[in-house]
Design a protein around this motif. Structure first.
Motif, mmCIF file in Angstrom:
data_model
loop_
_atom_site.group_PDB
_atom_site.id
_atom_site.type_symbol
_atom_site.label_atom_id
_atom_site.label_comp_id
_atom_site.label_asym_id
_atom_site.label_seq_id
_atom_site.Cartn_x
_atom_site.Cartn_y
_atom_site.Cartn_z
ATOM 1 N N UNK A 121 0.806 -1.237 0.000
ATOM 2 C CA UNK A 121 0.000 0.000 0.000
ATOM 3 C C UNK A 121 0.833 1.279 0.000
ATOM 4 N N UNK A 122 2.056 1.214 0.551
ATOM 5 C CA UNK A 122 2.845 2.430 0.700
ATOM 6 C C UNK A 122 3.712 2.747 -0.510
ATOM 7 N N UNK A 123 4.294 1.721 -1.119
ATOM 8 C CA UNK A 123 5.223 1.943 -2.225
ATOM 9 C C UNK A 123 4.743 1.347 -3.547
ATOM 10 N N UNK A 124 3.563 0.738 -3.516
ATOM 11 C CA UNK A 124 3.036 0.170 -4.750
ATOM 12 C C UNK A 124 3.692 -1.129 -5.159
ATOM 13 N N UNK A 125 4.409 -1.778 -4.243
ATOM 14 C CA UNK A 125 5.035 -3.062 -4.543
ATOM 15 C C UNK A 125 4.054 -4.167 -4.149
ATOM 16 N N UNK A 126 3.421 -4.774 -5.126
ATOM 17 C CA UNK A 126 2.383 -5.756 -4.833
ATOM 18 C C UNK A 126 2.993 -7.068 -4.322
ATOM 19 N N UNK A 127 2.540 -7.538 -3.144
ATOM 20 C CA UNK A 127 3.065 -8.812 -2.629
ATOM 21 C C UNK A 127 2.455 -9.986 -3.397
ATOM 22 N N UNK A 128 3.283 -10.963 -3.729
ATOM 23 C CA UNK A 128 2.794 -12.150 -4.404
ATOM 24 C C UNK A 128 2.294 -13.167 -3.399
ATOM 25 N N UNK A 129 1.879 -14.295 -3.907
ATOM 26 C CA UNK A 129 1.365 -15.363 -3.052
ATOM 27 C C UNK A 129 2.455 -15.839 -2.094
ATOM 28 N N UNK A 130 3.686 -15.919 -2.591
ATOM 29 C CA UNK A 130 4.800 -16.386 -1.766
ATOM 30 C C UNK A 130 5.026 -15.449 -0.585
ATOM 31 N N UNK A 131 4.922 -14.145 -0.814
ATOM 32 C CA UNK A 131 5.111 -13.174 0.258
ATOM 33 C C UNK A 131 4.024 -13.296 1.313
ATOM 34 N N UNK A 132 2.790 -13.482 0.875
ATOM 35 C CA UNK A 132 1.689 -13.651 1.818
ATOM 36 C C UNK A 132 1.886 -14.918 2.648
ATOM 37 N N UNK A 133 2.340 -15.990 1.991
ATOM 38 C CA UNK A 133 2.616 -17.231 2.720
ATOM 39 C C UNK A 133 3.763 -17.036 3.708
ATOM 40 N N UNK A 134 4.743 -16.199 3.326
ATOM 41 C CA UNK A 134 5.850 -15.908 4.234
ATOM 42 C C UNK A 134 5.347 -15.189 5.475
ATOM 43 N N UNK A 135 4.395 -14.272 5.298
ATOM 44 C CA UNK A 135 3.820 -13.576 6.443
ATOM 45 C C UNK A 135 3.101 -14.554 7.355
ATOM 46 N N UNK A 136 2.322 -15.460 6.780
ATOM 47 C CA UNK A 136 1.614 -16.457 7.583
ATOM 48 C C UNK A 136 2.605 -17.334 8.350
ATOM 49 N N UNK A 137 3.693 -17.719 7.674
ATOM 50 C CA UNK A 137 4.717 -18.528 8.341
ATOM 51 C C UNK A 137 5.390 -17.750 9.452
ATOM 52 N N UNK A 138 5.620 -16.451 9.238
ATOM 53 C CA UNK A 138 6.256 -15.624 10.264
ATOM 54 C C UNK A 138 5.368 -15.516 11.493
ATOM 55 N N UNK A 139 4.066 -15.353 11.273
ATOM 56 C CA UNK A 139 3.132 -15.280 12.402
ATOM 57 C C UNK A 139 3.118 -16.604 13.167
#
Length: 306
Positions: A121-139
């Motif tokens: 949202x801040x820099x316009x760099x769209x997260x891919x599926x892998x990035x979202x999965x990385x966030x879930x793994x980090x949590x």
């Protein structure tokens, strides 16, 4: 490139000793976390001032004109100093309230994942599926660390964990600000202005909170520890990192830096007797893997950023 990678790994190892030495300081004196954060910057400032002067002289001798300081160029550096001040206080406070290992794992491993997500949202760099999965793994990894810490400490040290999460958010803000508002300012000039601003911000906080009263409890050994934190992980660590960055690709650099929390966890186990347990070890590995994925994604979007 091998020499550069080794220098970055050395920087990660030196940075890792900060939390260990800080834990000894907090347990053996009345020193507050925010006071240690200020002292760390105060000790390092003369060193970085000298590096800045040498850097400016080198630029003056070269064909490249040094960038002029304008209000527009100075503003983001002051903002970085604000983030640095809050991070110093919150990270060291998390170390004091919990343990060096878990505080560092949460503060440093969550930050790159948060950067990868917040960059959308801040820099316009769209997260891919892998990035979202990385966030879930980090949590998930963070939750496993919290469960492990409850088992080893016998209680939920929620306050310290929340402060570590705050440190991660602040560090993510620092990274996003530096990426978004790059002014082309030379490395050590940036470092000096950032640290000087952070020290100015922390000084009244320490004074108003009575933080300087804790200095009376410091003996020679404690003062040597303060000097160590200001010189070795701060000065030598950053010089090693910047030197290694000159010959190391940003993606590889971002991955090597993830060794820091693992170094801290290992040192905390060997020196402080902090045990993660099987759940904690698994959580640390999952969190580290998530950070590597997020860092590769982040560096891939901005090849010039580590």
């Amino acid at each position: 490139m091998i020499r550069g990678a080794l220098l970055i790994a050395l920087a990660a190892l030196l940075w890792a000793t900060t939390g260990i030495v800080a834990k000894f300081l907090f347990s053996g004196s009345d020193l507050q976390a925010v006071t240690l954060g200020f002292l760390r910057l105060a000790v390092a400032l003369p060193f970085f001032f000298g590096l800045m002067l040498r850097e400016q002289r080198a630029l003056a001798r070269s064909a490249t004109l040094p960038p002029k300081f304008t209000r527009k160029a100075l503003a983001p550096l002051v903002a970085l100093g604000f983030f640095q001040a809050v991070y110093q206080g919150s990270y060291l406070l998390a170390v004091d309230m919990t343990g060096a290992g878990i505080a560092t794992l949460i503060a440093l491993c969550l930050a790159p994942v948060l950067v990868a997500i917040m960059a959308a949202p801040l820099l316009g760099e769209k997260p891919g599926v892998v990035t979202v999965l990385a966030l879930a793994a980090a949590i998930a990894g963070t939750a496993m660390l919290v469960i492990s810490d409850m088992d080893s400490a016998g209680r939920l040290r929620l306050g310290g964990i929340l402060v570590a999460v705050l440190a991660a958010l602040v560090y993510a803000g620092f990274t996003l600000t530096s990426r978004h508002t790059s002014t082309g300012t030379p490395v050590f000039t940036t470092a000096f202005i950032c640290f000087f601003t952070a020290a100015l911000i922390l000084l009244p906080v320490v004074a108003l909170s009575g933080g300087f009263d804790g200095l009376q409890s410091l003996g020679i050994a404690q003062w040597l520890m303060v000097g160590y934190i200001g010189v070795v992980p701060t000065c030598l660590g950053y010089v090693s990192f910047f030197s290694g960055m000159k010959t190391t690709p940003a993606t590889l650099s971002s991955i090597i830096v993830t060794l820091e929390p693992l170094f801290v966890a290992m040192l905390a186990w060997m020196i402080l007797g902090e045990e993660l347990g099987m759940i904690g070890i698994a959580g640390a590995l999952i969190l580290t893997a998530a950070v590597i994925v997020a860092s590769r994604s982040s560096a891939g979007n901005r090849p010039d950023t580590a």
